[in-house]
Design a protein around this motif. Structure first.
Motif, PDB file in Angstrom:
ATOM      1  N   ARG A 157       9.485   0.972   6.112  1.00  0.00           N
ATOM      2  CA  ARG A 157       8.432   1.325   7.253  1.00  0.00           C
ATOM      3  C   ARG A 157       7.393   0.355   7.274  1.00  0.00           C
ATOM      4  O   ARG A 157       6.391   0.407   7.988  1.00  0.00           O
ATOM      5  CB  ARG A 157       7.632   2.684   6.742  1.00  0.00           C
ATOM      6  CG  ARG A 157       8.614   3.839   6.680  1.00  0.00           C
ATOM      7  CD  ARG A 157       8.632   4.838   7.872  1.00  0.00           C
ATOM      8  NE  ARG A 157       9.801   5.468   8.206  1.00  0.00           N
ATOM      9  CZ  ARG A 157      10.170   6.213   9.180  1.00  0.00           C
ATOM     10  NH1 ARG A 157       9.171   6.401  10.148  1.00  0.00           N
ATOM     11  NH2 ARG A 157      11.285   6.674   9.447  1.00  0.00           N
TER      12      ARG A 157
ATOM     13  N   GLU B 277      -6.323  11.023   3.347  1.00  0.00           N
ATOM     14  CA  GLU B 277      -7.359  10.073   2.862  1.00  0.00           C
ATOM     15  C   GLU B 277      -8.507  10.728   2.235  1.00  0.00           C
ATOM     16  O   GLU B 277      -8.913  10.254   1.260  1.00  0.00           O
ATOM     17  CB  GLU B 277      -7.594   9.233   4.206  1.00  0.00           C
ATOM     18  CG  GLU B 277      -8.671   7.895   3.614  1.00  0.00           C
ATOM     19  CD  GLU B 277      -8.097   7.140   2.375  1.00  0.00           C
ATOM     20  OE1 GLU B 277      -8.786   6.574   1.721  1.00  0.00           O
ATOM     21  OE2 GLU B 277      -6.691   6.805   2.322  1.00  0.00           O
TER      22      GLU B 277
ATOM     23  N   SER C 107       0.498  -5.213   0.051  1.00  0.00           N
ATOM     24  CA  SER C 107       1.054  -4.931   1.421  1.00  0.00           C
ATOM     25  C   SER C 107       2.492  -5.602   1.553  1.00  0.00           C
ATOM     26  O   SER C 107       2.763  -6.156   0.541  1.00  0.00           O
ATOM     27  CB  SER C 107       0.235  -5.746   2.371  1.00  0.00           C
ATOM     28  OG  SER C 107      -0.038  -7.090   1.948  1.00  0.00           O
TER      29      SER C 107
ATOM     30  N   ASP D  44       6.929   9.042   9.685  1.00  0.00           N
ATOM     31  CA  ASP D  44       6.018   8.438  10.578  1.00  0.00           C
ATOM     32  C   ASP D  44       4.661   8.635  10.337  1.00  0.00           C
ATOM     33  O   ASP D  44       3.541   7.909  10.843  1.00  0.00           O
ATOM     34  CB  ASP D  44       6.216   8.919  11.990  1.00  0.00           C
ATOM     35  CG  ASP D  44       7.481   8.281  12.720  1.00  0.00           C
ATOM     36  OD1 ASP D  44       7.936   7.646  11.933  1.00  0.00           O
ATOM     37  OD2 ASP D  44       8.001   9.093  13.574  1.00  0.00           O
ATOM     38  N   ASP D  45       4.099  10.149   9.702  1.00  0.00           N
ATOM     39  CA  ASP D  45       2.879  10.053   9.451  1.00  0.00           C
ATOM     40  C   ASP D  45       2.199   9.463   8.085  1.00  0.00           C
ATOM     41  O   ASP D  45       1.094   9.578   7.897  1.00  0.00           O
ATOM     42  CB  ASP D  45       2.658  11.546   9.131  1.00  0.00           C
ATOM     43  CG  ASP D  45       3.102  12.509  10.492  1.00  0.00           C
ATOM     44  OD1 ASP D  45       2.555  12.118  11.552  1.00  0.00           O
ATOM     45  OD2 ASP D  45       4.126  13.146  10.333  1.00  0.00           O
TER      46      ASP D  45
ATOM     47  N   GLU E 138       0.984   6.789   5.587  1.00  0.00           N
ATOM     48  CA  GLU E 138       0.477   5.280   6.044  1.00  0.00           C
ATOM     49  C   GLU E 138       0.458   4.438   4.659  1.00  0.00           C
ATOM     50  O   GLU E 138       0.141   3.401   4.682  1.00  0.00           O
ATOM     51  CB  GLU E 138      -1.143   5.477   6.484  1.00  0.00           C
ATOM     52  CG  GLU E 138      -1.254   6.192   7.903  1.00  0.00           C
ATOM     53  CD  GLU E 138      -2.408   6.795   8.218  1.00  0.00           C
ATOM     54  OE1 GLU E 138      -3.258   6.514   8.871  1.00  0.00           O
ATOM     55  OE2 GLU E 138      -2.707   7.951   7.190  1.00  0.00           O
ATOM     56  N   LEU E 139       0.624   5.086   3.682  1.00  0.00           N
ATOM     57  CA  LEU E 139       0.388   4.647   2.214  1.00  0.00           C
ATOM     58  C   LEU E 139       1.383   5.416   1.260  1.00  0.00           C
ATOM     59  O   LEU E 139       1.470   6.488   1.377  1.00  0.00           O
ATOM     60  CB  LEU E 139      -1.025   4.304   1.768  1.00  0.00           C
ATOM     61  CG  LEU E 139      -1.214   4.207   0.353  1.00  0.00           C
ATOM     62  CD1 LEU E 139      -1.043   2.873  -0.052  1.00  0.00           C
ATOM     63  CD2 LEU E 139      -2.477   4.554  -0.099  1.00  0.00           C
TER      64      LEU E 139
ATOM     65  N   LEU F 238       5.264  -0.212   5.012  1.00  0.00           N
ATOM     66  CA  LEU F 238       4.102   0.452   4.708  1.00  0.00           C
ATOM     67  C   LEU F 238       3.337  -0.410   3.607  1.00  0.00           C
ATOM     68  O   LEU F 238       4.256  -0.993   2.565  1.00  0.00           O
ATOM     69  CB  LEU F 238       4.223   1.834   4.249  1.00  0.00           C
ATOM     70  CG  LEU F 238       4.606   2.699   5.336  1.00  0.00           C
ATOM     71  CD1 LEU F 238       4.894   4.121   4.973  1.00  0.00           C
ATOM     72  CD2 LEU F 238       3.296   3.013   6.504  1.00  0.00           C
TER      73      LEU F 238
END
Ligand code: KG4
Ligand code: ZN
Length: 322
Positions: A101, A19, A308, A70-71, A73-74, A103
């Motif tokens: 996922r 990020e 989303s 899994d790591d 996020e976007l 995401l």
């Protein structure tokens, strides 16, 4: 982590960044060799190759980052402008990963991506700045006020892009495709004042490179084959000088008019050594972030409103910004 995917032209690319803009992996698989025999990118050939490469490239990026899905996020992906079939491959891959996922997904404009290459570690640039974006498909002068806002367009090319002018010139000089880097190399052995190639002066902060290409064509035509061999470096150096002069002069004029205190150059042509010398005070991304890559797309995803799950499933790609 943010996963970036880029397939707008002939590079299949995936990257993982934080990020905060730290790059964990930046994998670019270039198809240039595949298209070289045709003297340019063949859209359908590019799409098919993207389809073969996109999954291995994402896997390789994860492997290099020591991460798994899994790591992530976007997911940020280029949705345009570019070759429509090529874009659809990256977008479909991004949708599939994000959907599986649950995401969020950020639809990134390729040009915002080039600008966002400047926001990555280790030396992120803080707006406001004046940005010259020069690639194979685009030549833009942008007034960048804020990382999240659309830059104001000050000027653009009326015909060929700067990178396209390099590529077409390289073709006339028999240097193969893509030719920007080849002209850059050959020009080092030539005299940039040997030929006086004119660059059309157009109004405002716009550019025009098509006349230049014709001037090179005539100069090449006048030479016998043996003679051409001897003059090739001079032709390359003079041609490059004309393109760089136009880019640098117009950038300086735009900076003076807007009162910009900082300059930046992005896009594949930012790799050009003479352009780098002509604008020594400009911020430049490292070479691997100048040409198409997915780290810049992941970077731009940070400043793009994410959609989303599952709102992005109907998302479409667009070929041009109109
Ligand atoms: O940004 P990019 O990788 O792809 C597009 O979005 O178009 O830019 C590719 C362009 C090509 O036209 C290539 O010839 C040019 O950047 N390029 C250069 C150099 N390296 C790449 N042009 C001039 N000098 C270079 N060293
Ligand atoms: Zn590009």
């Amino acid at each position: 982590m943010i996963l970036g995917i880029e397939t707008s032209c002939d590079e299949t690319a995936a990257a993982l960044i934080s990020e905060g803009g730290r790059i964990f992996a930046n994998i670019v698989s270039s198809q240039a060799d595949l298209h070289a025999r045709y003297g340019g990118v063949v859209p359908e050939v590019a799409s098919r190759r993207h389809l073969e490469l996109v999954t291995p490239v994402v896997r390789e990026a994860l492997g290099m980052a020591g991460a798994t899905l899994d790591d992530v996020e976007l997911v940020g992906v280029t949705t345009g402008p570019g070759l429509i079939g090529a874009l659809l491959v990256g977008l479909s891959a991004a949708k599939a990963i994000a959907w599986a996922r649950r995401l969020p997904l950020a639809a990134v404009d390729h040009l915002d991506g080039h600008v966002a290459s400047l926001y990555l570690e280790p030396a992120p640039l803080e707006p406001p700045f004046l940005c010259l974006l020069a690639s194979g498909g685009h030549t833009l002068l942008l007034d960048v006020a804020d990382r999240g806002a659309k830059p104001r367009l000050l000027g653009t090319t009326l015909d060929d892009a700067a990178g396209e002018a390099f590529d077409k010139g390289a073709r006339l000089l028999g240097l193969g495709y893509p030719g920007g880097a080849a002209i850059d190399r050959l020009a080092r052995d030539g005299d940039p004042e040997a030929y006086d190639f004119p660059v059309a002066r157009v109004s405002g902060f716009d550019f025009s490179f098509s006349g230049l290409k014709t001037a090179l064509l005539y100069a090449v035509r006048e030479l016998e084959a043996a003679e051409l061999e001897l003059r090739r470096a001079d032709l390359a150096a003079s041609y490059q000088r004309a393109i760089v002069r136009a880019l640098a002069e117009r950038t300086r004029e735009a900076a003076a008019a807007t009162g910009a205190r900082k300059l930046a150059v992005v896009g594949g042509v930012a790799a050009n050594s003479e352009l780098r010398r002509a604008l020594p005070d400009a911020a430049l991304a490292p070479l691997e972030l100048c040409t198409d890559n997915a780290a810049m797309i992941a970077s731009a995803a940070r400043f793009t409103e994410a959609i989303s799950y599952p709102g992005y499933l109907g998302l479409d790609a667009y070929a041009s910004t109109a």
